[in-house]
Design a protein around this motif. Sequence first.
Motif, PDB file in Angstrom:
ATOM      1  N   GLY A  48       0.842  -1.188   0.000  1.00 56.14           N
ATOM      2  CA  GLY A  48       0.000   0.000   0.000  1.00 56.14           C
ATOM      3  C   GLY A  48       0.878   1.239   0.000  1.00 56.14           C
ATOM      4  N   ASN A  49       0.230   2.376   0.111  1.00 61.45           N
ATOM      5  CA  ASN A  49       0.933   3.660   0.217  1.00 61.45           C
ATOM      6  C   ASN A  49       0.636   4.288   1.571  1.00 61.45           C
ATOM      7  N   TYR A  95      -4.459   7.850   1.073  1.00 61.19           N
ATOM      8  CA  TYR A  95      -4.480   6.512   0.478  1.00 61.19           C
ATOM      9  C   TYR A  95      -5.218   5.493   1.340  1.00 61.19           C
ATOM     10  N   ARG A  96      -5.562   5.878   2.540  1.00 59.19           N
ATOM     11  CA  ARG A  96      -6.189   4.964   3.506  1.00 59.19           C
ATOM     12  C   ARG A  96      -7.478   4.358   2.937  1.00 59.19           C
ATOM     13  N   ASN A 141      -4.600   0.113  -1.537  1.00 62.46           N
ATOM     14  CA  ASN A 141      -4.081  -0.133  -0.190  1.00 62.46           C
ATOM     15  C   ASN A 141      -4.672  -1.363   0.471  1.00 62.46           C
ATOM     16  N   PHE A 176      -2.503  -3.294   2.918  1.00 64.04           N
ATOM     17  CA  PHE A 176      -2.421  -2.743   4.274  1.00 64.04           C
ATOM     18  C   PHE A 176      -3.628  -3.189   5.098  1.00 64.04           C
ATOM     19  N   LYS A 211       4.109  -3.457   6.662  1.00 65.47           N
ATOM     20  CA  LYS A 211       3.458  -2.534   5.730  1.00 65.47           C
ATOM     21  C   LYS A 211       4.542  -1.521   5.366  1.00 65.47           C
TER      22      LYS A 211
END
Length: 191
Positions: A9-10, A15-16, A21, A24, A60
């Motif tokens: 993910g980022n 980005y959540r 993602n 993550f 992560k």
Amino acid sequence: MKYLIVGLGNIGEEYRHTRHNIGFDVADAFVKKHEGRFELDRLADVATVKWKGKVFVVIKPTTYMNLSGKAVKYWMDKEKIPVEQMLVIVDELALPLTTNRLRSGGSDAGHNGLKSIQELIGTNQFPRLRFGIGNDFPKGRQVDFVLGKWTAKEEPVVLQKIDSCVEVIESFAAAGIARTMNTYNTLTFPL
């Protein structure tokens, strides 16, 4: 037995819980189920959990997607985990939202996270769990789609699939990749 579980993910609030993602989110769900806690460490948020006599180092990467290989290589070397005991969780445009696929290796299929890992560890033969996100976007809008949030209609199936991915991680360690592929690759999650 020690395993390296890599959720791709980022980092960053924007980005959540986006499609890109999902790695993550799966890592978070696995660590939460096993009452672990992530802490910021070198190149990654890291949690160590124990289950059925096995140790899982869950990372992560904090390197952004296209440099994920730096974190993966560092933690593989540091924890002395062989490539076949690593599992990378990644979003997959080529699969519909209704499926996941566990594979023992293969191409990066244009995914920058997988490409970076491949380059840094020197092989494309590493287990990966491909979380289907579908490809329901107009021509030229792939980036917006991948970095977009799940729709209200998609969310229930995404949550189901995250739970299934947690089971896949456990089965990967307990039963091995071949049996896990036979059990989980045929599942479909109705929308």
